[in-house]
Design a protein around this motif. Structure first.
Motif, PDB file in Angstrom:
ATOM      1  N   ARG A   1      31.699  87.487 -17.937  1.00  0.00           N
ATOM      2  CA  ARG A   1      32.963  86.845 -17.561  1.00  0.00           C
ATOM      3  C   ARG A   1      33.342  85.748 -18.572  1.00  0.00           C
ATOM      4  NH1 ARG A   1      36.314  89.542 -14.455  1.00  0.00           N
ATOM      5  NH2 ARG A   1      34.839  90.368 -12.982  1.00  0.00           N
TER       6      ARG A   1
ATOM      7  N   LEU B   1      35.008  87.232 -21.589  1.00  0.00           N
ATOM      8  CA  LEU B   1      36.389  87.660 -21.339  1.00  0.00           C
ATOM      9  C   LEU B   1      37.314  86.451 -21.204  1.00  0.00           C
ATOM     10  CD1 LEU B   1      36.075  90.601 -18.778  1.00  0.00           C
ATOM     11  CD2 LEU B   1      36.042  90.658 -21.268  1.00  0.00           C
ATOM     12  N   ALA B   2      36.832  85.436 -20.490  1.00  0.00           N
ATOM     13  CA  ALA B   2      37.663  84.263 -20.234  1.00  0.00           C
ATOM     14  C   ALA B   2      38.051  83.570 -21.538  1.00  0.00           C
ATOM     15  CB  ALA B   2      36.931  83.292 -19.320  1.00  0.00           C
TER      16      ALA B   2
ATOM     17  N   GLN C   1      38.317  85.089 -24.503  1.00  0.00           N
ATOM     18  CA  GLN C   1      38.833  86.068 -25.472  1.00  0.00           C
ATOM     19  C   GLN C   1      37.857  86.371 -26.584  1.00  0.00           C
ATOM     20  OE1 GLN C   1      43.005  85.565 -26.760  1.00  0.00           O
ATOM     21  NE2 GLN C   1      42.754  83.542 -25.884  1.00  0.00           N
TER      22      GLN C   1
ATOM     23  N   VAL D   1      33.126  94.286 -23.100  1.00  0.00           N
ATOM     24  CA  VAL D   1      34.230  94.948 -22.410  1.00  0.00           C
ATOM     25  C   VAL D   1      34.200  94.650 -20.912  1.00  0.00           C
ATOM     26  CG1 VAL D   1      35.364  97.155 -21.932  1.00  0.00           C
ATOM     27  CG2 VAL D   1      34.277  96.760 -24.159  1.00  0.00           C
TER      28      VAL D   1
ATOM     29  N   GLY E   1      33.764  95.379 -14.068  1.00  0.00           N
ATOM     30  CA  GLY E   1      33.950  94.111 -13.386  1.00  0.00           C
ATOM     31  C   GLY E   1      32.656  93.460 -12.932  1.00  0.00           C
TER      32      GLY E   1
END
Lengths: 106, 394
Positions: free
Chosen positions: A26, A29-30, A32, A37, A41
């Motif tokens: 996470r 992703l947060a 960038q 990938v 989730g």
């Protein structure tokens, strides 16, 4: 807050602070960050958040059977320190993690 | 969300706007029928990206909904008389629960699950419900049944087909899932149709079946599938047929508009058939593909679809969809097995129950060239062995 340093395939690095209860997947992703990938989730189902955990392995419980089996099939080869980063949630406030991000996930 | 993140990730520097239909930050939908129904789940859901992302990545988030697309002027009208121009428009409008044309469905206490708000409401209702009836034994219905029974609620699932998950998986998997749910106390009524929802004082009190059985309930959940959210596209005059029609590069009948995810109907790379998929993998893969295409990718979209579902402690993973097959081979045993679906002497789809290794091997195999039955026989239908061999040879 725990910090995580992501080391990328080209040798570049980025260190970010991770809010409590946020996984290393996470966190990428947060912020960038490329190379992770996390398609499913975080339910140990896709194998696209593979990282090599460079140290502090003792901080986390060993992989579950499911994670262990998924790690057999990651796009980049598995190593002894391979983990799915969705399963890595540092809880110690001062923890400093270093993970290497493989060159491919899919 | 995935398209926007991928566009920025690959260096697109122009303006980028996401128009959403809900008040929340874009969030993960798969947990809504799973962890989100448990006590202690975060009321904000699981945002796909934190709020800060939208500032950092310079992605505007407009709380819509989008109400109209003017293709001549290349403008999207958004609720509240706002509008925004586009060079390229991506329709990612998803799907909505199918409504049942059944007497009594408008009663209070009859609900569906699609959004985070739906999930939060359902969790509140489950906290006080004593018994519920779920109409439809699809993935969502069965996941809700799992969550409810775990909370100590009495659950009856009414399904018109003779087996659970009949639209999505083969009989061996249906059988295992049904046995698992029954063992955990879920009452399954298969091969039986609902006649009406009965109620008192405007509130549902049960479901009457076609055979005159009354199933009492203080909550009725409809899980009877989804329909594509394609109204916006239809009103804009785009080609629509059970979803927004797209070609192999996910472009609609207007070259400036793409459609992805649950709302898009696209050719299947394995079977060649036209197909609309409802899965997170499909949505994210297509989202990333469209971002790449906007930035110059020329190859058509091609990804082998896969799905997963948690049914109690059973972890289901599927590669491709077994809508058609002429032979089934079951490997493994008991609570840990896989079903290989063969069509015309080739592997067409694989379903795994608590068998992630075989699932991953199947994804790898089907992503390259489709194995023949002869190749499978040579390894005793052990997909992991075949995938290892194929990888080593590559």
């Amino acid at each position: 807050m725990p910090t995580v340093t992501y080391v990328f395939d080209d040798g570049s690095k980025q260190t970010v602070e991770l809010p409590v209860a946020m996984s290393v997947m996470r966190g990428a992703l947060a912020n960038q960050l490329p190379g992770i990938v996390g398609e499913c989730g975080g339910s140990t189902t896709c194998g696209t958040c593979h990282v090599y955990l460079d140290r502090s392995t003792e901080m986390f419980a060993p992989p579950t059977d499911d994670e262990d089996e998924m790690l057999e099939w990651t796009a980049a080869p598995r190593a002894g320190n391979s983990r799915l980063s969705c399963q890595l949630v540092p809880t110690q406030p001062g923890a400093e993690l270093v993970v290497r991000v493989p060159d491919k996930q899919v | 969300m995935e398209t926007a993140a991928a566009l920025r990730g690959h260096g697109y520097a122009g303006p980028l706007t996401i128009v959403g239909g809900e008040a929340h930050l874009p969030y993960e939908r798969p947990p809504l029928s799973k962890g989100q129904l448990e006590d202690g789940a975060d009321a904000a859901g699981t945002p796909l990206r934190p709020e800060q992302f939208f500032t950092d990545a310079d992605v505007a988030l407009l709380r819509g909904p989008a109400v109209e697309v003017d293709r001549l002027r290349q403008i999207v009208y958004v609720g509240g008389e706002r509008w925004i121009g586009y060079d390229h428009l991506v329709l990612a409008t998803g799907s909505r629960p199918r409504r049942l044309d059944l007497p009594g469905v408008a009663l209070r206490g009859v609900t569906t699950l699609r959004t985070l708000d739906d999930a939060l409401a359902l969790r509140r209702q489950l906290a006080t419900a004593r018994r519920i009836v779920v109409l439809g034994a699809g993935f969502i219905g069965m996941e809700i049944a799992s969550a409810a029974v775990k909370r100590g609620v009495e659950v009856t699932v009414l399904e018109v087909n003779e087996r659970v998950l009949s639209r999505s998986v083969t009989t061996p998997v249906s059988t295992a899932v049904a046995a698992h749910h029954r063992a955990h106390g879920v009452q399954l009524c298969l091969g039986e149709r609902a006649a009406r929802v009965v109620g008192r004082d405007g509130r549902a009190t049960g479901v009457l079946t076609e055979w005159g059985r009354l199933l009492p309930a203080d909550l009725v959940v409809l899980g009877v599938g989804a329909v594509p959210e394609d109204d916006l596209a239809r009103r804009a005059g785009l080609a629509v047929d059970g979803g927004v029609l797209v070609d192999r590069s996910l472009t609609t009948s207007d070259p400036l508009i793409s459609a992805i995810g649950d709302c898009a109907v696209v050719g299947d790379p394995v079977t060649g058939a036209r197909r609309r998929l409802e899965s997170i993998q499909n949505a994210t893969d297509q989202g990333r593909y469209v971002a790449a295409r906007i930035l110059g990718e020329l190859r058509p979209y091609r990804a082998v679809p896969w799905f997963w579902s948690n049914q109690g402690s059973l972890k289901l993973q599927m590669v491709s969809l077994a809508r058609e097959y002429d032979d089934l081979v079951v490997t493994g045993d008991g609570d840990r097995f896989s079903v290989l679906c063969l069509l015309n002497g080739r592997l067409a789809a694989v379903e795994s129950v608590n068998d992630p290794g075989t699932h991953m091997a199947a994804r790898r195999l089907l992503g390259r060239s489709v194995p023949t039955e002869t190749e499978l026989l040579a390894v005793g239908y052990d997909l992991r062995a075949l995938a290892r061999r194929t990888t080593a040879a590559a």
